[in-house]
Design a protein around this motif. Structure first.
Motif, short mmCIF file in Angstrom:
data_model
loop_
_atom_site.label_atom_id
_atom_site.label_comp_id
_atom_site.label_asym_id
_atom_site.label_seq_id
_atom_site.Cartn_x
_atom_site.Cartn_y
_atom_site.Cartn_z
N ASP A 141 -5.01 -4.25 12.02
CA ASP A 141 -5.06 -3.56 10.72
C ASP A 141 -3.68 -3.05 10.30
O ASP A 141 -3.30 -3.14 9.13
CB ASP A 141 -6.04 -2.41 10.77
CG ASP A 141 -7.48 -2.86 10.91
OD1 ASP A 141 -7.77 -4.03 10.55
OD2 ASP A 141 -8.32 -2.06 11.37
N LEU A 144 -1.65 -6.07 9.15
CA LEU A 144 -2.09 -6.53 7.83
C LEU A 144 -1.61 -5.61 6.72
O LEU A 144 -1.21 -6.08 5.65
CB LEU A 144 -3.61 -6.68 7.79
CG LEU A 144 -4.18 -7.84 8.59
CD1 LEU A 144 -5.70 -7.78 8.60
CD2 LEU A 144 -3.71 -9.17 8.03
N SER A 145 -1.64 -4.30 6.94
CA SER A 145 -1.17 -3.38 5.92
C SER A 145 0.34 -3.51 5.71
O SER A 145 0.83 -3.44 4.58
CB SER A 145 -1.54 -1.94 6.26
OG SER A 145 -0.85 -1.50 7.40
N LYS A 146 1.09 -3.72 6.79
CA LYS A 146 2.54 -3.94 6.66
C LYS A 146 2.83 -5.23 5.90
O LYS A 146 3.73 -5.28 5.05
CB LYS A 146 3.22 -3.98 8.03
CG LYS A 146 3.30 -2.64 8.70
CD LYS A 146 3.94 -2.74 10.07
CE LYS A 146 3.98 -1.38 10.73
NZ LYS A 146 4.64 -1.41 12.02
N PHE A 147 2.05 -6.26 6.20
CA PHE A 147 2.22 -7.53 5.50
C PHE A 147 1.90 -7.39 4.02
O PHE A 147 2.64 -7.89 3.17
CB PHE A 147 1.32 -8.60 6.14
CG PHE A 147 1.43 -9.94 5.49
CD1 PHE A 147 2.58 -10.71 5.65
CD2 PHE A 147 0.40 -10.45 4.71
CE1 PHE A 147 2.70 -11.94 5.05
CE2 PHE A 147 0.51 -11.68 4.11
CZ PHE A 147 1.65 -12.44 4.28
N ALA A 148 0.83 -6.67 3.70
CA ALA A 148 0.47 -6.45 2.29
C ALA A 148 1.57 -5.68 1.57
O ALA A 148 1.90 -5.99 0.42
CB ALA A 148 -0.86 -5.70 2.21
N PHE A 149 2.16 -4.69 2.24
CA PHE A 149 3.25 -3.94 1.63
C PHE A 149 4.44 -4.86 1.36
O PHE A 149 5.05 -4.80 0.29
CB PHE A 149 3.67 -2.78 2.54
CG PHE A 149 4.88 -2.05 2.03
CD1 PHE A 149 4.77 -1.15 0.99
CD2 PHE A 149 6.13 -2.28 2.57
CE1 PHE A 149 5.88 -0.48 0.50
CE2 PHE A 149 7.25 -1.64 2.10
CZ PHE A 149 7.13 -0.72 1.06
N MET A 151 4.44 -8.05 0.87
CA MET A 151 4.12 -8.98 -0.22
C MET A 151 4.13 -8.27 -1.57
O MET A 151 4.50 -8.86 -2.58
CB MET A 151 2.75 -9.62 0.02
CG MET A 151 2.70 -10.50 1.27
SD MET A 151 3.94 -11.78 1.32
CE MET A 151 3.36 -12.86 0.05
N ASN A 152 3.74 -7.01 -1.58
CA ASN A 152 3.64 -6.25 -2.82
C ASN A 152 4.99 -5.70 -3.27
O ASN A 152 5.21 -5.51 -4.47
CB ASN A 152 2.63 -5.12 -2.64
CG ASN A 152 2.32 -4.42 -3.93
OD1 ASN A 152 2.26 -5.03 -4.99
ND2 ASN A 152 2.09 -3.12 -3.84
N TYR A 153 5.90 -5.45 -2.37
CA TYR A 153 7.16 -4.79 -2.69
C TYR A 153 7.99 -5.53 -3.73
O TYR A 153 8.46 -4.90 -4.70
CB TYR A 153 7.97 -4.56 -1.40
CG TYR A 153 9.24 -3.80 -1.65
CD1 TYR A 153 9.20 -2.44 -1.88
CD2 TYR A 153 10.48 -4.44 -1.69
CE1 TYR A 153 10.35 -1.72 -2.13
CE2 TYR A 153 11.65 -3.74 -1.93
CZ TYR A 153 11.58 -2.38 -2.15
OH TYR A 153 12.71 -1.68 -2.41
N ARG A 156 6.36 -5.09 -7.15
CA ARG A 156 6.48 -3.71 -7.61
C ARG A 156 7.90 -3.45 -8.11
O ARG A 156 8.10 -2.83 -9.17
CB ARG A 156 6.15 -2.76 -6.46
CG ARG A 156 6.15 -1.31 -6.85
CD ARG A 156 5.66 -0.46 -5.68
NE ARG A 156 5.82 0.92 -5.99
CZ ARG A 156 6.91 1.65 -5.77
NH1 ARG A 156 7.95 1.09 -5.21
NH2 ARG A 156 6.97 2.91 -6.10
#
Length: 170
Positions: A141, A144-149, A151-153, A156
């Motif tokens: 988990d 996955l949260s680091k990966f989502a960040f 990808m989102n950075y 943003r």
């Protein structure tokens, strides 16, 4: 207090059951931990299908060797020893829970010690540094949260830049 032969046989039977049902076993040195604190830790790791037991070193080591685990010297296990038996798909989460417990105790400046001595992985003895590294690995988990960040950075940053250009143009 010395154990009777019958008590030792009972311990051996219990240790065999725990060893055979575990995918990995970690030994920890503990000193000065109040009962209520160790019970909190014990209850928190039960959620992951793990079990913590204070062991008699000689009896436990002889049982571990007879169960096919790698041999460990009694000299490597100083002080009071706790065995952490874990299995299942979350077999490494109890280690993270122990690390979190130790960090919280240091933060609160509690005067007790809980240190990894080593553990058996795939029936082979690994030292304390190996166990510590595994305990510090991020969970699925967290990854996955680091990966989502990550990808989102960029998106943003692009949105913030476009917004600043729009405000400047007004």
């Amino acid at each position: 207090m010395a154990l009777t032969r019958k008590q030792k046989e009972s311990l051996v039977d219990n240790y065999k059951v725990d060893i055979e049902s575990s995918s990995n076993i970690v030994l920890l040195k503990q000193s000065g931990i109040p009962v209520n604190e160790i019970n909190k830790l014990r209850n928190s790791i039960v959620e992951f299908g793990a079990k913590m037991v204070v062991v008699k070193k000689r009896v436990f080591l002889s049982t571990a060797i007879s169960s096919g685990l790698g041999e460990v010297s009694l000299d490597d296990l100083e002080g009071s020893v706790i065995a952490l038996f874990s299995s299942g798909e979350n077999e490494y989460l109890p280690l993270k829970e122990v690390s979190k417990f130790v960090k919280q105790a240091k933060k609160e400046k509690k005067l007790f010690e809980l240190v990894y001595l080593g553990g058996w992985y795939d029936s082979e003895w690994k030292d304390s540094s190996y166990v510590s590294e595994i305990a510090e690995l991020p969970t699925k988990d967290e990854l996955l949260s680091k990966f989502a960040f990550l990808m989102n950075y960029p998106l943003r940053s692009f949105a913030v830049g476009v917004d600043q250009i729009a405000k400047k143009g007004e």
